[in-house]
Design an enzyme around this catalytic site. Structure first.
Site, mmCIF file in Angstrom:
data_model
loop_
_atom_site.group_PDB
_atom_site.id
_atom_site.type_symbol
_atom_site.label_atom_id
_atom_site.label_comp_id
_atom_site.label_asym_id
_atom_site.label_seq_id
_atom_site.Cartn_x
_atom_site.Cartn_y
_atom_site.Cartn_z
ATOM 1 N N PHE B 124 0.847 -1.157 -0.027
ATOM 2 C CA PHE B 124 0.114 -0.020 0.086
ATOM 3 C C PHE B 124 0.876 1.158 0.028
ATOM 4 O O PHE B 124 1.714 1.231 0.570
ATOM 5 C CB PHE B 124 -0.991 0.001 1.193
ATOM 6 C CG PHE B 124 -1.861 1.130 1.150
ATOM 7 C CD1 PHE B 124 -3.032 0.867 0.172
ATOM 8 C CD2 PHE B 124 -1.717 2.226 1.921
ATOM 9 C CE1 PHE B 124 -3.984 1.946 0.267
ATOM 10 C CE2 PHE B 124 -2.745 3.201 1.743
ATOM 11 C CZ PHE B 124 -4.053 2.971 0.989
ATOM 12 N N TYR B 218 -10.148 1.950 10.770
ATOM 13 C CA TYR B 218 -11.434 2.358 10.129
ATOM 14 C C TYR B 218 -11.942 1.284 8.877
ATOM 15 O O TYR B 218 -12.709 1.667 8.406
ATOM 16 C CB TYR B 218 -11.417 3.889 9.456
ATOM 17 C CG TYR B 218 -10.335 4.086 8.751
ATOM 18 C CD1 TYR B 218 -10.226 3.690 7.295
ATOM 19 C CD2 TYR B 218 -9.002 4.700 8.879
ATOM 20 C CE1 TYR B 218 -9.128 3.839 6.233
ATOM 21 C CE2 TYR B 218 -8.078 5.076 7.993
ATOM 22 C CZ TYR B 218 -7.975 4.703 6.871
ATOM 23 O OH TYR B 218 -7.100 4.736 6.023
#
Lengths: 407, 407
Positions: B124, B218
């Site tokens: 990522f 999240y």
């Protein structure tokens, strides 16, 4: 100064309207907005709308649909008139400590070959810890000097200078212009900590020639406990500096998912990870309490509140307490400390009587005056209650002497 | 697999009760909980209580009275059964990017003389940016290799290894044990990114011999947009490591206001600045959605959902899309990508039909399955709708082709 005099000052106060923007508990005189600002009336509905209206309903699409993606800069731009900066010179992010690390490390990197970080002795501890950690990691020298010697201590070895604009204990206000000028003359950069000035007094960061600054969102800006912090980076420096703590929110095209970091231009390059949108919503409500408020009025009221309180305390408490820090109110921020050998217990006794200040080691009783909601009447009554407590030695009880963790 | 078959799987689902813990919009099939988790039913009242009950009423005293001060570790300890760690090995703080910076820099500092950070190619992006920034600052070498070569690439020069446990695009799950063992044999430390595994599959960090990890609050932990992140530091390493990004929340006595940093013992030394208590309250509600949930059930359901969806898509969409990443479901996390040359437009067409996935460049349509709330029926219908859209070229419209910023 009588209570009636103070009430008259409240009636004439051009900022009286702002008190309605907060939900303050009845029967509490809250003189600790310099540590945690009071709850704005709009916060709860703002946060509810974000949670129930945006996150719940629109889920991931809220990043564009409700423009979450631009929240850190959009909200930051509202700080521009509060701190005297351009809207594009501000960003909300992280915590004050992390922001300070980012700006200090960016500043140091921009001055290769210079090995000294010059910092204020006795600064708020986390600022010093951040500077120590950075210096140790990069094998730089951290030189600590008293705030009022900073200007003279800047030399050709100084990469970066960091200090608080208003000292968290003495309340002393540093001469921004003088420090900035000395640093510029020597080719060093300055990172100011505005935690105890932003929202409490008038700031003109650009006019004073500031390079960089960080500040706290949860004190006079009323963003709520642990609110994200803010950074200021002068426009002229934005594309020259680059924090080593880099992440996708600072990338030129964060959603292109490129393998190499390409910092965007402008203030966004100082962003790192995904910001808490809930915390940002609360901070926005906090910053919005300044809507239509002139910072000159804020500073004038701060000074008048301090004048009243200091006079009241000194007149009524006699020699039992002593003012700490400058007597000249123009050389102060918006809080004041009085020293008392049993300051800790006195503060606890005050809290038990509904007057909330805080204690700072070794012997300082600290009282903050938030111009947007503190009333002159409260400052007056707080001084009276303090005098009572001292006169009756009300503080001299085990329950007040026992130390608890405080912030 | 028919819709009726899928509905029978839902009826037999031991995790069916957990869906009630979320407020999901009617008529939406939300397959993007891997990007932003859905709103837990308890979040709003939890946050309201914090704002209106604690902050408003008790103001600064809430730090002790409501134990805000311990929130980062108290809430983190609830992650212990979710990630297979000891309660005292976890802390909530900052963003994933900042946490990664802290752990990477602490790890590098603990291996002086070693000059290589070994990291996963195509990780990522923010993870790579963080590693690049750190390497540049400390003049280390950042060596990027494909995830499945990491184990072999570790050598005596390697200070630290960093990779994702589950790849954000391919969904491939790295062999934690093997990488940890290879690193330990070479004397290097490993920092895992658990963003795409924590809460979605069963983790046993201690059993797998993990050193360090960060993860996102999240996604599958449902902490809300930009929720604070978490860090894992194995107990055996806590007092040996020390992040250079240090602040008062990591100090041994944060409220003694000492001039010198003395890191506390244990996981707290990895904390830095004041955390957002509002964001923490939301994250706690997110983590609490796992109460009484066995992670073995979560992983089993994840696999069953993936199996159903992949089968449905491949059977109904024929050769129009191709599975990206491992076919073996045990080698996967809880999301799946299918490649399609017009993947971006197809995803927009799906969203218009109420099926929310996301797009990852260059051509990947990504679908995440959150075992706590995704139904088998939804996985089945999503596959059908995708097949429809492809069969009718419903995606081939300018409004779907036009690129917007996405997260």
């Amino acid at each position: 100064m009588t209570l009636e005099d103070a009430q008259q000052l409240d009636e004439a106060d051009p900022l009286a309207f702002a008190r309605e923007r907060f939900q303050l508990p009845e029967s509490l005189i809250y003189l600790d907005g310099n540590s945690l600002g009071a709850l704005p009336a709009a916060t709860q509905s703002r946060v509810d709308r974000l949670i129930a209206g945006e996150w719940r309903v629109d889920l991931i699409s809220s990043w564009t649909k409700h423009d979450w993606i631009d929240a850190p800069l959009r909200i930051a731009s509202k700080l521009a008139p509060i701190v005297g900066a351009k809207p594009n010179e501000l960003a909300i992010a992280d915590s004050t400590s992390v922001c300070l690390f980012k700006l200090l490390s960016a500043a140091v990197r921009a001055r290769p070959g210079r090995r000294v970080i010059l910092a204020q002795q006795g600064n708020f501890p986390t600022d010093t810890y951040v500077a120590q950690g950075l210096a140790e990691m990069l094998r730089l020298e951290l030189r600590l000097v008293p705030a009022d010697h900073i200007g003279n201590a800047i030399d050709e070895q100084t990469a970066t200078v960091t200090l608080s604009h208003v000292d968290y204990r003495s309340g002393a206000r540093a001469d921004m212009r003088a420090v900035n000028d000395a640093a510029r003359a020597a080719g060093a950069l300055v990172v100011w900590d505005l935690s105890h000035s932003a929202g409490a007094i008038e700031l003109r960061l650009d006019e004073a020639g500031c390079d960089l600054a960080v500040g706290c969102g949860y004190k006079y800006l009323n963003g709520g406990p642990g609110s994200p912090a803010f950074m200021f980076v002068a426009e002229r420096l934005q594309d020259e500096l680059r924090p080593p703590l880099q992440g996708w929110f600072g990338h030129s095209e964060p959603f292109a998912f490129e393998e190499s970091y390409r910092p965007t231009s402008g203030i966004s390059r100082f962003l790192t990870g995904t910001p808490s949108i809930i915390a940002l919503a609360a901070l926005e409500a906090g910053i919005d309490t300044f809507e239509g408020v002139a910072m000159a009025d804020v500073e004038a009221k701060s000074r008048a509140l301090l004048a009243l309180f200091i006079e009241q305390v000194e007149r009524r408490c006699g020699g039992e307490v002593s003012l700490f820090g400058p007597r000249d109110l123009e050389a102060r921020g918006s809080h004041v400390c009085f020293a008392h050998p049993d300051g800790y217990a006195v503060i606890q006794a005050l809290i038990a009587r509904g007057v909330v200040g805080d204690f700072r080691a070794p012997d300082l009783m600290r009282f903050g005056f938030t111009p947007l909601y503190t009333r002159f009447e409260e400052a007056c009554r707080a001084g009276d209650i303090l005098a009572d407590i001292l006169a009756n030695r009300e503080w001299d009880q085990p329950r007040f002497r026992e130390r608890k963790k405080v912030t």
